[in-house]
Write a protein that holds these residues in place. Structure first.
Motif, PDB file in Angstrom:
ATOM      1  N   SER A  79       0.826  -1.208   0.000  1.00 27.70           N
ATOM      2  CA  SER A  79       0.000   0.000   0.000  1.00 27.70           C
ATOM      3  C   SER A  79       0.859   1.256   0.000  1.00 27.70           C
ATOM      4  O   SER A  79       0.555   2.238  -0.692  1.00 27.70           O
ATOM      5  CB  SER A  79      -0.921  -0.009   1.225  1.00 27.70           C
ATOM      6  N   HIS A  80       1.958   1.219   0.746  1.00 29.45           N
ATOM      7  CA  HIS A  80       2.832   2.383   0.842  1.00 29.45           C
ATOM      8  C   HIS A  80       3.431   2.771  -0.505  1.00 29.45           C
ATOM      9  O   HIS A  80       3.517   3.944  -0.849  1.00 29.45           O
ATOM     10  CB  HIS A  80       3.947   2.101   1.846  1.00 29.45           C
ATOM     11  N   PHE A  81       3.848   1.771  -1.285  1.00 29.00           N
ATOM     12  CA  PHE A  81       4.489   2.034  -2.573  1.00 29.00           C
ATOM     13  C   PHE A  81       3.528   1.957  -3.751  1.00 29.00           C
ATOM     14  O   PHE A  81       3.958   2.052  -4.899  1.00 29.00           O
ATOM     15  CB  PHE A  81       5.641   1.048  -2.791  1.00 29.00           C
ATOM     16  N   ASN A  82       2.260   1.800  -3.463  1.00 28.42           N
ATOM     17  CA  ASN A  82       1.279   1.571  -4.518  1.00 28.42           C
ATOM     18  C   ASN A  82       1.257   2.691  -5.558  1.00 28.42           C
ATOM     19  O   ASN A  82       1.148   2.441  -6.757  1.00 28.42           O
ATOM     20  CB  ASN A  82      -0.114   1.399  -3.907  1.00 28.42           C
ATOM     21  N   ALA A  83       1.348   3.934  -5.085  1.00 26.85           N
ATOM     22  CA  ALA A  83       1.249   5.074  -6.000  1.00 26.85           C
ATOM     23  C   ALA A  83       2.611   5.602  -6.443  1.00 26.85           C
ATOM     24  O   ALA A  83       2.686   6.580  -7.194  1.00 26.85           O
ATOM     25  CB  ALA A  83       0.443   6.198  -5.342  1.00 26.85           C
TER      26      ALA A  83
ATOM     27  N   GLU B 225       5.857   6.143  -8.460  1.00 25.87           N
ATOM     28  CA  GLU B 225       6.216   5.956  -9.863  1.00 25.87           C
ATOM     29  C   GLU B 225       7.452   5.069  -9.999  1.00 25.87           C
ATOM     30  O   GLU B 225       8.449   5.259  -9.317  1.00 25.87           O
ATOM     31  CB  GLU B 225       6.477   7.315 -10.503  1.00 25.87           C
ATOM     32  N   GLY B 226       7.360   4.083 -10.884  1.00 23.67           N
ATOM     33  CA  GLY B 226       8.499   3.215 -11.160  1.00 23.67           C
ATOM     34  C   GLY B 226       8.646   2.040 -10.218  1.00 23.67           C
ATOM     35  O   GLY B 226       9.589   1.254 -10.352  1.00 23.67           O
ATOM     36  N   VAL B 227       7.718   1.878  -9.253  1.00 25.16           N
ATOM     37  CA  VAL B 227       7.810   0.790  -8.283  1.00 25.16           C
ATOM     38  C   VAL B 227       6.833  -0.322  -8.653  1.00 25.16           C
ATOM     39  O   VAL B 227       5.658  -0.071  -8.922  1.00 25.16           O
ATOM     40  CB  VAL B 227       7.508   1.290  -6.859  1.00 25.16           C
ATOM     41  N   GLN B 228       7.327  -1.555  -8.654  1.00 22.76           N
ATOM     42  CA  GLN B 228       6.498  -2.722  -8.912  1.00 22.76           C
ATOM     43  C   GLN B 228       6.676  -3.716  -7.773  1.00 22.76           C
ATOM     44  O   GLN B 228       7.802  -3.998  -7.353  1.00 22.76           O
ATOM     45  CB  GLN B 228       6.870  -3.385 -10.236  1.00 22.76           C
ATOM     46  N   THR B 229       5.577  -4.237  -7.262  1.00 21.01           N
ATOM     47  CA  THR B 229       5.640  -5.205  -6.172  1.00 21.01           C
ATOM     48  C   THR B 229       5.139  -6.559  -6.644  1.00 21.01           C
ATOM     49  O   THR B 229       4.265  -6.662  -7.500  1.00 21.01           O
ATOM     50  CB  THR B 229       4.796  -4.746  -4.972  1.00 21.01           C
ATOM     51  N   CYS B 230       5.725  -7.605  -6.070  1.00 13.85           N
ATOM     52  CA  CYS B 230       5.338  -8.971  -6.379  1.00 13.85           C
ATOM     53  C   CYS B 230       5.362  -9.766  -5.070  1.00 13.85           C
ATOM     54  O   CYS B 230       6.341  -9.691  -4.315  1.00 13.85           O
ATOM     55  CB  CYS B 230       6.288  -9.589  -7.403  1.00 13.85           C
ATOM     56  N   VAL B 231       4.291 -10.494  -4.802  1.00  9.19           N
ATOM     57  CA  VAL B 231       4.153 -11.240  -3.553  1.00  9.19           C
ATOM     58  C   VAL B 231       4.137 -12.735  -3.849  1.00  9.19           C
ATOM     59  O   VAL B 231       3.286 -13.222  -4.603  1.00  9.19           O
ATOM     60  CB  VAL B 231       2.864 -10.836  -2.807  1.00  9.19           C
ATOM     61  N   TYR B 232       5.095 -13.461  -3.261  1.00  5.64           N
ATOM     62  CA  TYR B 232       5.147 -14.916  -3.398  1.00  5.64           C
ATOM     63  C   TYR B 232       4.660 -15.536  -2.087  1.00  5.64           C
ATOM     64  O   TYR B 232       5.225 -15.272  -1.017  1.00  5.64           O
ATOM     65  CB  TYR B 232       6.571 -15.396  -3.672  1.00  5.64           C
TER      66      TYR B 232
END
Length: 500
Positions: free
Chosen positions: A205-209, A211-218
């Motif tokens: 949620s913190h990095f959701n907006a 720019e240039g950040v992509q998250t992936c959850v395993y």
């Protein structure tokens, strides 16, 4: 932003401003061997120590209270000296109930007498002021939350700096303080509010907006498919599923990929080798390395640095249960390494191994892992400095960054002769040493087994530096936020060098 991940409103609402003078309190820096700054009020007999402060209370509404803070010798003044002095001043004025303060003008000769540039001095002071006011009172209801002390810096205070440069210096300080406070808030959270799933949700949620950040959850079956067997084993006893969180920030894809790996054990009960003690609340702080990486990434993203970075955060709870990993268990890793679990309280290295292997899978050429890994490092170095192992050049750059930002490191040896301490009769390696000696070194040797040959690697054991054990003049008891500025400054310095 979710609770625990944002700065208090007063920090977001220009707590430090470049503006006209206020009348509540005036802060004066006093230096030794500088006749141009003779102080007109009487000082107590005896030698003042760096960081000591004195309050001269106002006698009328027309004059301010004056705080004098002793800075020592101007010629050897460092950014850390300035930051701690500001933190101490902010905390003292906050306790005294002051609402605002005014930073008295600094000598026009600041550029020639200081060991640091004027704008860096102002950044350090503003950063220290914000950090000194920090309190973690989210769950206190019996007493009101301490109010911040607003600091005003007069546009004429630094005669060598333009207003624009001063404002930029303050802005930089706010970014740095925000990253540190983000890490502190995460580490201070109790285990029932920051368990693995919640930790992931907050970071995403913190990095959701951003720019240039992509998250992936395993998680779940994805961990099985990627053979993240250390993480699966460590988290088996918890009601909360273990997770590998990947946060990618790429603004310069042509650069070699740097992986920042942070240990994220949200509570370390020791597993079946259960910890004991009257109060083991600090076991919630075993995700200090993960918090450091997230705080650093927050600074890096806010500064919009030209980088190619991935943050890898293995997250789990290490608690005993009928399904928990048992001592003597054998874990198979995808690099064909087998590990005998001699002690389930040596869980951090088991999940970091998964992250190091995943960094290789992603093509990382450089990796820094940071973890509250061993009590042994605190026994060796104390609570004010962390240990670092691995590549000498990268370690040297990190040590340099740490000296500048006050998050210090001490290079430690990778003693090949100690590899035998990790011998196992049943697997390729044991997760703990057969001797009660050199525990921090053998932990680093264990991690080295999972580093690809073509990767440049360093390991930071920050177990001793992750928290302030008690309240100090410049910091509240609890999480220190160690590592956030250290990693961010290292990345910024390397990015700057590449840009030349």
């Amino acid at each position: 932003m979710p609770n625990g991940l944002r700065l208090n409103n007063w920090e977001e609402d220009r707590m430090i401003v470049v503006a006209e003078r206020c009348r509540d309190a005036a802060v004066v820096q006093l230096y030794i061997h500088d006749d141009s700054e003779d102080f007109h009020l009487p000082l107590p007999a005896g030698k003042l120590r760096v960081g000591d402060h004195l309050l001269f209370y106002s006698r009328s509404a027309e004059e301010p209270t004056i705080m004098v803070i002793y800075m020592g010798n101007r010629r050897v003044c460092t950014s850390e000296t300035v930051k701690r002095a500001a933190s101490s001043a902010a905390r003292k004025l906050q306790v005294e109930g002051f609402a605002s303060a005014y930073l008295m003008p600094v000598s026009a000769r600041i550029r020639t007498l200081f060991g640091i540039p004027a704008e860096d001095w102002l950044t350090a002071w503003a950063e220290g002021w914000l950090l000194g006011s920090y309190q973690f009172h989210q769950y206190k209801t019996a007493s009101p939350e301490p109010q911040p002390v607003y600091l005003q810096v007069d546009t004429g205070s630094f005669s060598t700096l333009s207003v624009q440069v001063m404002e930029q210096a303050v802005h930089t300080a706010k970014i740095r303080a925000q990253g540190n406070i983000l890490a502190r808030n995460l580490v201070n959270e109790p285990a029932n509010t920051l368990f693995p799933g919640e930790f992931v949700e907050r970071i995403v949620s913190h990095f959701n907006a951003a720019e240039g950040v992509q998250t992936c959850v395993y998680q779940g079956e994805e961990l099985v498919q990627h053979q993240m067997n250390g993480l699966i084993a460590v988290g088996a006893g918890s009601a909360h599923q273990p997770v590998m969180l990947q946060v990618r920030y790429t603004t310069a894809p042509e650069l070699p990929l740097l992986a920042l790996v942070g240990k994220g054990i949200t509570f370390d009960m020791g597993g079946m080798n259960i910890k004991n003690g009257n109060d083991i609340s600090d076991a919630r702080m075993d995700m200090g390395g993960a918090a450091a990486v997230i705080g650093a990434l927050d600074i890096i993203v806010s500064k919009k640095l030209k980088v190619n970075i991935v943050a890898l955060i293995p997250i789990a709870e290490n608690v005993p249960d009928a399904k928990a990993m048992l001592p003597s268990s054998i874990i198979h890793y995808p690099n064909n390494m087998t590990v005998q679990v001699g002690n389930t309280d040596g869980e951090g290295r088991l999940i970091l191994a998964d992250a190091l292997l995943h960094a290789e899978r992603l093509g990382a050429k450089q990796v820094i892992d940071i973890a509250t890994l061993t009590g042994n490092v605190g026994a060796a170095l104390g609570l004010g400095i962390a240990g670092i192992w691995g590549d000498e050049q990268m370690s040297a750059y990190l040590v340099e960054a740490g000296e500048k930002c006050g998050e210090r490191l001490w290079p430690m040896p990778l003693m090949d002769e100690y590899e035998c301490y990790l011998h196992s009769d049943y697997a390729d390696i044991n997760n703990t040493s057969s001797l009660p000696l050199a525990g921090a070194i053998t932990a680093a040797l264990f991690l080295r087994r999972f580093v690809a040959e073509d990767m440049t690697w360093t390991h930071i054991d920050m177990a001793g530096t992750s928290q302030y054990k008690s309240e100090t003049a410049y910091a509240a008891a609890g999480a220190s936020g160690y590592g956030a500025c250290l990693l961010a400054d290292y990345v910024a310095a390397r990015a700057s060098c590449r840009g030349k």
